[in-house]
Design an enzyme around this catalytic site. Structure first.
Site, PDB file in Angstrom:
ATOM      1  N   HIS A 133      -3.159  -2.033  -3.661  1.00  0.00           N
ATOM      2  CA  HIS A 133      -3.477  -0.612  -3.848  1.00  0.00           C
ATOM      3  C   HIS A 133      -4.961  -0.468  -4.105  1.00  0.00           C
ATOM      4  CE1 HIS A 133      -3.152   3.542  -5.311  1.00  0.00           C
ATOM      5  NE2 HIS A 133      -2.005   3.557  -4.661  1.00  0.00           N
ATOM      6  N   ASP A 154       5.477   2.345  -1.371  1.00  0.00           N
ATOM      7  CA  ASP A 154       6.045   2.232  -0.026  1.00  0.00           C
ATOM      8  C   ASP A 154       6.890   0.977   0.164  1.00  0.00           C
ATOM      9  OD1 ASP A 154       4.871   4.590   0.783  1.00  0.00           O
ATOM     10  OD2 ASP A 154       2.992   3.604   1.268  1.00  0.00           O
ATOM     11  N   ARG A 199       6.459   3.929  -9.425  1.00  0.00           N
ATOM     12  CA  ARG A 199       7.353   4.607  -8.461  1.00  0.00           C
ATOM     13  C   ARG A 199       8.184   3.551  -7.724  1.00  0.00           C
ATOM     14  NH1 ARG A 199       2.946   7.920  -5.273  1.00  0.00           N
ATOM     15  NH2 ARG A 199       2.081   5.807  -5.315  1.00  0.00           N
ATOM     16  N   HIS A 230      -2.618   6.674   5.572  1.00  0.00           N
ATOM     17  CA  HIS A 230      -2.193   7.516   4.439  1.00  0.00           C
ATOM     18  C   HIS A 230      -0.657   7.536   4.402  1.00  0.00           C
ATOM     19  CE1 HIS A 230      -2.334  10.446   1.362  1.00  0.00           C
ATOM     20  NE2 HIS A 230      -2.791  11.510   1.999  1.00  0.00           N
ATOM     21  N   SER A 253      -4.874  14.036   2.017  1.00  0.00           N
ATOM     22  CA  SER A 253      -4.145  15.303   2.189  1.00  0.00           C
ATOM     23  C   SER A 253      -4.543  16.322   1.118  1.00  0.00           C
ATOM     24  CB  SER A 253      -2.641  15.071   2.205  1.00  0.00           C
ATOM     25  OG  SER A 253      -2.234  14.272   1.125  1.00  0.00           O
TER      26      SER A 253
HETATM   27  N1  AMX Z   1      -1.726  -8.423   2.014  1.00  0.00           N
HETATM   28  C1  AMX Z   1      -2.742  -9.213   2.399  1.00  0.00           C
HETATM   29  N2  AMX Z   1      -4.023  -8.987   2.102  1.00  0.00           N
HETATM   30  C2  AMX Z   1      -4.273  -7.921   1.338  1.00  0.00           C
HETATM   31  C3  AMX Z   1      -3.262  -7.074   0.842  1.00  0.00           C
HETATM   32  C4  AMX Z   1      -1.942  -7.358   1.222  1.00  0.00           C
HETATM   33  N3  AMX Z   1      -0.916  -6.587   0.868  1.00  0.00           N
HETATM   34  N4  AMX Z   1      -3.828  -6.101   0.117  1.00  0.00           N
HETATM   35  C5  AMX Z   1      -5.153  -6.336   0.135  1.00  0.00           C
HETATM   36  N5  AMX Z   1      -5.430  -7.436   0.878  1.00  0.00           N
HETATM   37  C6  AMX Z   1      -6.731  -7.958   1.231  1.00  0.00           C
HETATM   38  C7  AMX Z   1      -7.524  -6.906   1.969  1.00  0.00           C
HETATM   39  O1  AMX Z   1      -7.147  -6.861   3.345  1.00  0.00           O
HETATM   40  C8  AMX Z   1      -8.929  -7.340   1.748  1.00  0.00           C
HETATM   41  O2  AMX Z   1      -9.198  -8.392   2.659  1.00  0.00           O
HETATM   42  P1  AMX Z   1     -10.676  -8.564   3.324  1.00  0.00           P
HETATM   43  O3  AMX Z   1     -11.581  -8.828   2.192  1.00  0.00           O
HETATM   44  O4  AMX Z   1     -10.487  -9.729   4.250  1.00  0.00           O
HETATM   45  O5  AMX Z   1     -10.976  -7.281   4.026  1.00  0.00           O
HETATM   46  C9  AMX Z   1      -8.888  -7.908   0.340  1.00  0.00           C
HETATM   47  O6  AMX Z   1      -7.496  -8.187   0.082  1.00  0.00           O
HETATM   48  C10 AMX Z   1      -9.367  -6.934  -0.707  1.00  0.00           C
HETATM   49  O7  AMX Z   1      -8.677  -5.694  -0.568  1.00  0.00           O
HETATM   50  P2  AMX Z   1      -8.408  -4.768  -1.836  1.00  0.00           P
HETATM   51  O8  AMX Z   1      -9.719  -4.322  -2.366  1.00  0.00           O
HETATM   52  O9  AMX Z   1      -7.502  -5.450  -2.781  1.00  0.00           O
HETATM   53  O10 AMX Z   1      -7.589  -3.546  -1.217  1.00  0.00           O
HETATM   54  P3  AMX Z   1      -8.158  -2.154  -0.638  1.00  0.00           P
HETATM   55  O11 AMX Z   1      -8.425  -1.237  -1.767  1.00  0.00           O
HETATM   56  O12 AMX Z   1      -9.269  -2.397   0.311  1.00  0.00           O
HETATM   57  O13 AMX Z   1      -6.913  -1.656   0.207  1.00  0.00           O
HETATM   58  C11 AMX Z   1      -4.607  -1.314   0.621  1.00  0.00           C
HETATM   59  C12 AMX Z   1      -5.728  -1.199  -0.419  1.00  0.00           C
HETATM   60  C13 AMX Z   1      -3.355  -0.620   0.051  1.00  0.00           C
HETATM   61  C14 AMX Z   1      -5.012  -0.585   1.926  1.00  0.00           C
HETATM   62  C15 AMX Z   1      -4.321  -2.803   0.866  1.00  0.00           C
HETATM   63  O14 AMX Z   1      -3.868  -3.387  -0.322  1.00  0.00           O
HETATM   64  C16 AMX Z   1      -3.325  -3.038   1.972  1.00  0.00           C
HETATM   65  O15 AMX Z   1      -3.715  -3.078   3.137  1.00  0.00           O
HETATM   66  N6  AMX Z   1      -2.006  -3.185   1.631  1.00  0.00           N
HETATM   67  C17 AMX Z   1      -0.974  -3.367   2.596  1.00  0.00           C
HETATM   68  C18 AMX Z   1      -0.645  -2.038   3.292  1.00  0.00           C
HETATM   69  C19 AMX Z   1       0.018  -1.063   2.360  1.00  0.00           C
HETATM   70  O16 AMX Z   1       0.879  -1.406   1.565  1.00  0.00           O
HETATM   71  N7  AMX Z   1      -0.364   0.218   2.448  1.00  0.00           N
HETATM   72  C20 AMX Z   1       0.242   1.276   1.609  1.00  0.00           C
HETATM   73  C21 AMX Z   1      -0.662   1.710   0.502  1.00  0.00           C
HETATM   74  C22 AMX Z   1       0.009   2.754  -0.397  1.00  0.00           C
HETATM   75  C23 AMX Z   1      -0.386   4.135  -0.026  1.00  0.00           C
HETATM   76  O17 AMX Z   1      -1.487   4.545  -0.362  1.00  0.00           O
HETATM   77  N8  AMX Z   1       0.456   4.859   0.678  1.00  0.00           N
END
Ligand code: AMX
Length: 430
Positions: free
Chosen positions: A309, A364, A318, A263, A233
């Site tokens: 994250h 979140d 937060r 996002h 954004s």
């Molecule tokens: N549960 C299970 N597995 C997870 C996880 C979680 N909460 N967070 C990361 N992982 C996994 C990833 O899916 C990835 O798996 P892969 O190798 O099989 O693809 C592996 O761990 C490595 O990921 P990462 O480098 O630690 O995370 P990222 O930077 O690629 O992604 C995020 C970050 C937030 C998208 C991810 O942690 C996630 O999907 N979390 C759950 C959803 C969530 O909470 N989203 C809100 C984010 C906050 C925001 O920005 N609004």
């Protein structure tokens, strides 16, 4: 000078000089490199933007103008807006001046309601929100003054004027959308005695006998205000505004990015997960049930929403601020208790699984349960709340960029053939 505009007018010449001097004296210094993986991977980690309002540090989280967000949780959103723009917390007098500015501009034009009423009833609240901002563009001072030949050195003043008008009206617009979309009745006009965040709570029209919902809205607006410059954004808003499209166009565009599931929509996913848990176990699950449920979720290939994250490597401060609010206000609420138990168990589970780089909760994981506690149970609406707050960050960045005279954004793209050619040339040379 006490007012926001006055303080900025004092600061802008120095900011300009600093940017100009850095560009002139150190313009050739390399601050980042770009790999093929980054070109294909969302430019992750490429340093190519300047944003002074805030930074996000892996070991500390959001830092606004040098102040960790956890130390600002008690501050009003208006104070944060002043801080984002000037780098200083306002004096009592300066705060009163910003609040008065916003109060005077809070009336939502009637044509906004006409347009929103004409939209299909099943329009998403974020579509309504973004549309409302776009239709207010007709009142843009930036556009009018640009057409009158405004000089570059005062672009920031017109951007500030539009931003104040917009930010003042956003709680009313957003609350009106809530009431309209979910059949809660007509929009409620603002109460001039209330501050910006409290007014938003008031205009939503939910019961608030002890004033804690107002406190939650103030906290929510403060915690979500900004997250440096490269998120979807903020970057979208910056790019659109760099074409000298006025703040209404730019913020509306930024919000369209915030509406995406990767996002701003993540918060509703987290609450859905918690509510499903409550339904499945008819209340707060035992730690044993929760442990098994979390492992089942992971083994089925799903993520635990609210954890992990892209940048952070500690519990999001937060999240900590929201958890403290819940512990004080609704410690016995079932949904809150589930959030609390997940926090107690899931980081260890994620560590054992060994995939997520950050096993800790993000913002979140806790925000939704508090909204839910106060009766704001319409998940689809949550991103609008996020958007009202984030508009402060987007506008602050935009105003400062106009003050600095930032040029139009135009990174270079290359074709796949160019990348192939470059890769094979490097391989031959090696
Ligand atoms: N549960 C299970 N597995 C997870 C996880 C979680 N909460 N967070 C990361 N992982 C996994 C990833 O899916 C990835 O798996 P892969 O190798 O099989 O693809 C592996 O761990 C490595 O990921 P990462 O480098 O630690 O995370 P990222 O930077 O690629 O992604 C995020 C970050 C937030 C998208 C991810 O942690 C996630 O999907 N979390 C759950 C959803 C969530 O909470 N989203 C809100 C984010 C906050 C925001 O920005 N609004």
């Amino acid at each position: 000078m006490v007012g926001l505009k006055g303080r900025l007018a004092e600061q802008v010449p120095g900011l300009r000089e600093q940017g100009r001097a850095l560009g002139k004296e150190h313009g050739d210094v390399v601050i980042s490199k770009v790999t093929v993986a980054q070109a294909y991977g969302g430019m992750r980690g490429v340093i190519g933007l300047v944003c002074d309002t805030s930074v996000v540090e892996p070991d500390c989280g959001l830092i606004i103008r040098g102040r960790p967000i956890g130390t600002l949780a008690e501050r009003l959103p208006e104070e944060i807006f002043y801080l984002l723009l000037t780098g200083e917390l306002p004096s009592a007098e300066a705060l009163a001046s910003v609040q008065e500015e916003l109060r005077q501009r809070a009336q939502v034009p009637s044509y906004v309601w006409d347009v929103l009423k004409a939209m299909p009833a099943d329009s998403h609240p974020m579509t309504m929100f973004s549309t409302a901002i776009l239709v207010m563009e007709r009142d843009s001072v930036f556009r009018r003054r640009y057409n009158e030949g405004m000089g570059k050195d005062v672009y920031w003043e017109a951007a500030l004027e539009d931003s104040l008008e917009m930010i003042a009206k956003l709680p009313g617009v957003a609350a009106g959308i809530y009431r309209m979309h979910y059949g809660k009745g007509d929009p409620i006009p603002p109460d001039p005695k209330l501050d910006w965040g409290a007014n938003y709570a008031y205009m939503l029209g939910l019961p608030d006998p002890d004033g804690e919902f107002r406190n939650l809205m103030r906290l929510y607006m403060t915690l979500h205000c900004d997250h440096e410059g490269g998120n979807v954004s903020a970057f979208t808003c910056h790019t659109v505004a760099s074409a000298l499209s006025n703040p209404y166009y730019a913020v509306s565009a930024g919000l369209n990015g915030l509406a995406g599931p990767l996002h701003g929509l993540a918060n509703q996913e987290c609450l859905k997960f918690v509510v499903e848990l409550r339904e499945k176990f008819s209340g707060v699950p035992t730690d044993e049930d929760l442990y098994k449920f979390a492992w089942d979720t992971l083994k089925s290939g799903h993520v635990i929403p609210g954890y992990g994250h892209a940048v952070l490597r500690v519990t999001d401060p937060r999240f900590t601020a929201f958890l403290a609010f819940g512990a004080r206000v609704c410690p016995n609420d079932e949904v809150f208790r589930i959030v609390d138990r997940i926090f107690a168990l899931v980081p260890d589970i994620l560590r054992q699984q060994g995939k997520a780089k950050d096993p800790w909760p993000n913002v979140d994981a806790a925000s939704g349960c508090l909204l839910y506690h106060f009766g704001l149970t319409e998940f689809d609406y949550y991103t609008v709340l996020f958007g009202v707050s984030r508009a402060m960050g987007m506008c602050s960045q935009l105003i400062l960029n106009r003050a600095l005279g930032s040029p139009i954004v135009r990174p270079k793209s290359v074709s796949t053939d160019w990348i192939r050619g470059t890769v094979s040339k490097k391989a031959e040379a090696a």
